[in-house]
Design an enzyme around this catalytic site. Structure first.
Site, PDB file in Angstrom:
ATOM      1  N   HIS A 166      -3.011   1.835   8.323  1.00 50.45           N
ATOM      2  CA  HIS A 166      -4.039   1.122   7.557  1.00 50.45           C
ATOM      3  C   HIS A 166      -4.317  -0.175   8.293  1.00 50.45           C
ATOM      4  O   HIS A 166      -3.384  -0.904   8.663  1.00 50.45           O
ATOM      5  CB  HIS A 166      -3.553   0.838   6.134  1.00 50.45           C
ATOM      6  CG  HIS A 166      -4.405  -0.154   5.406  1.00 50.45           C
ATOM      7  ND1 HIS A 166      -5.764   0.052   5.194  1.00 50.45           N
ATOM      8  CD2 HIS A 166      -4.134  -1.370   4.879  1.00 50.45           C
ATOM      9  CE1 HIS A 166      -6.265  -0.992   4.547  1.00 50.45           C
ATOM     10  NE2 HIS A 166      -5.298  -1.883   4.344  1.00 50.45           N
ATOM     11  N   GLU A 174       0.826  -1.214   0.000  1.00 45.88           N
ATOM     12  CA  GLU A 174       0.000   0.000   0.000  1.00 45.88           C
ATOM     13  C   GLU A 174       0.862   1.268   0.000  1.00 45.88           C
ATOM     14  O   GLU A 174       0.366   2.355   0.282  1.00 45.88           O
ATOM     15  CB  GLU A 174      -0.960   0.018   1.205  1.00 45.88           C
ATOM     16  CG  GLU A 174      -1.913  -1.153   1.286  1.00 45.88           C
ATOM     17  CD  GLU A 174      -2.931  -1.260   0.148  1.00 45.88           C
ATOM     18  OE1 GLU A 174      -2.879  -0.435  -0.778  1.00 45.88           O
ATOM     19  OE2 GLU A 174      -3.739  -2.185   0.182  1.00 45.88           O
ATOM     20  N   HIS A 189     -13.023  -3.420   2.639  1.00 48.34           N
ATOM     21  CA  HIS A 189     -11.594  -3.720   2.825  1.00 48.34           C
ATOM     22  C   HIS A 189     -11.069  -3.278   4.208  1.00 48.34           C
ATOM     23  O   HIS A 189     -10.564  -4.100   4.960  1.00 48.34           O
ATOM     24  CB  HIS A 189     -10.772  -3.053   1.708  1.00 48.34           C
ATOM     25  CG  HIS A 189      -9.309  -3.302   1.796  1.00 48.34           C
ATOM     26  ND1 HIS A 189      -8.509  -3.579   0.720  1.00 48.34           N
ATOM     27  CD2 HIS A 189      -8.462  -3.331   2.855  1.00 48.34           C
ATOM     28  CE1 HIS A 189      -7.261  -3.759   1.112  1.00 48.34           C
ATOM     29  NE2 HIS A 189      -7.212  -3.614   2.417  1.00 48.34           N
ATOM     30  N   HIS A 225      -7.724  -3.377   9.184  1.00 44.87           N
ATOM     31  CA  HIS A 225      -8.966  -4.008   8.719  1.00 44.87           C
ATOM     32  C   HIS A 225      -9.951  -4.171   9.880  1.00 44.87           C
ATOM     33  O   HIS A 225     -10.150  -5.290  10.355  1.00 44.87           O
ATOM     34  CB  HIS A 225      -8.659  -5.391   8.114  1.00 44.87           C
ATOM     35  CG  HIS A 225      -7.818  -5.372   6.869  1.00 44.87           C
ATOM     36  ND1 HIS A 225      -7.412  -6.535   6.220  1.00 44.87           N
ATOM     37  CD2 HIS A 225      -7.311  -4.350   6.134  1.00 44.87           C
ATOM     38  CE1 HIS A 225      -6.683  -6.215   5.156  1.00 44.87           C
ATOM     39  NE2 HIS A 225      -6.597  -4.887   5.082  1.00 44.87           N
TER      40      HIS A 225
HETATM   41  P1  13P Z   1       0.934  -5.536   2.990  1.00 46.67           P
HETATM   42  O1  13P Z   1       1.278  -6.829   3.686  1.00 46.67           O
HETATM   43  O2  13P Z   1       1.536  -5.432   1.631  1.00 46.67           O
HETATM   44  O3  13P Z   1       1.212  -4.356   3.886  1.00 46.67           O
HETATM   45  O4  13P Z   1      -0.649  -5.558   2.723  1.00 46.67           O
HETATM   46  C1  13P Z   1      -1.569  -5.676   3.761  1.00 46.67           C
HETATM   47  C2  13P Z   1      -2.835  -5.036   3.437  1.00 46.67           C
HETATM   48  O5  13P Z   1      -3.610  -4.771   4.333  1.00 46.67           O
HETATM   49  C3  13P Z   1      -3.159  -4.702   2.027  1.00 46.67           C
HETATM   50  O6  13P Z   1      -4.249  -3.858   1.935  1.00 46.67           O
HETATM   51 ZN    ZN Z   2      -5.552  -3.841   3.667  1.00 47.18          ZN
END
Ligand code: 13P
Ligand code: ZN
Length: 272
Positions: free
Chosen positions: A146, A123, A218, A148
């Site tokens: 970032h 990302e 996401h 989830h």
């Molecule tokens: P990475 O392992 O590349 O950081 O990706 C994790 C992720 O949440 C992708 O959206």
């Molecule tokens: Zn992600």
């Protein structure tokens, strides 16, 4: 890499805080497998330029970031787990330096054999686009997280909530804290393939007016000046989302706070 980190108390503190956030994200249940990534702009803490910078692996960026030329970032690695970041941050994050007028970067890392097999998060385009926005507007955020968060993602699966205004109204209505901590609400980005320039541009556009942006189906991004504060933004939103789903799963329709109650809250706490 380790030498540079050891030489700076500021960097050691960032590393410590990043590992703590990795632990929070994992324990919150928002970080399955390698989910999530963190970047921190750390120029102010790099008080000793790496020796022989030209020896470190060089990569070309797919986009130009002239405003970020010479900037240093601590970035988590692609495929790395947040729970591993918590235990061993130096193996799961590394420093990068943006160079060549913002068109290339070097990863300041190596293993014991002198090989660097670390690669920044997939990302990175979105992280760098947000850092570029921050640099352009000269605001003070340094942290991008970032992750989830299950309940926020679940909300984006509900068609009636795909409207940004409705999404925010629902979150505000579930708990008085939410409008106070996130007075500008969250930006919603429609589903896009992650890791692309396209989603990076959509996301950065939303960060012009928000501190948190939710990616449909996401996860979310949050920005801030301090790691724990940035985590808190997401945590508060998740609290609201949890209340919504708990009331729903008890078979009731959540009443929500009334508009006058929200306006009173804003007045009471001096938010316009
Ligand atoms: P990475 O392992 O590349 O950081 O990706 C994790 C992720 O949440 C992708 O959206
Ligand atoms: Zn992600």
């Amino acid at each position: 890499m380790n030498d540079i980190l050891k030489s700076s108390q500021g960097l050691r503190t960032v590393i410590f805080d990043v590992s703590k956030i990795g632990d929070f994200l994992w324990k919150a249940g928002w970080a399955e497998r390698n989910a999530g990534n963190i970047t921190v702009r750390v120029d102010e803490f790099v008080d000793q330029e790496p020796r022989d910078l030209a020896d470190y692996p060089l990569f070309t960026l797919n986009e130009f970031y002239p405003e970020l030329n010479d900037a240093y970032f601590l970035v988590t690695g692609t495929g790395k787990r947040m729970r591993d970041l918590a235990r061993d941050p130096l193996k799961n994050a590394a420093l990068i330096k943006i160079i060549s007028a913002g068109s290339e970067y070097r990863i300041i890392c190596e293993n014991q054999q002198g090989v660097c097999d670390f690669r920044p998060t997939s990302e990175l385009p979105t992280h760098l686009a947000i850092h570029r926005l921050i640099a352009k507007r000269k605001s003070e955020e340094k942290i991008i997280i970032h992750t989830h968060p299950t309940e926020l993602i679940a909300m984006t699966q509900i068609a009636e909530l795909s409207d940004e205004h409705k999404f925010n109204s629902l979150l505000y209505g579930m708990h008085p804290e939410t409008i106070l901590v996130i007075p500008d609400g969250v930006g919603l980005v429609k589903y896009e393939t992650p890791g692309t320039q396209h989603i990076a541009l959509q996301t950065v556009d939303k960060f012009k007016d928000h501190a948190v942006v939710v990616w449909e189906k996401h996860g979310c991004f949050a920005i801030g000046r301090d790691l724990e504060e940035t985590f808190d933004l997401i945590d508060v939103l998740v609290k609201s989302a949890k209340i919504f789903f708990q009331v729903k799963s008890a078979g009731y329709h959540p009443e929500g706070l009334r508009t006058e109650q929200l306006l009173d809250l804003k007045r009471a706490y001096g938010i316009d």
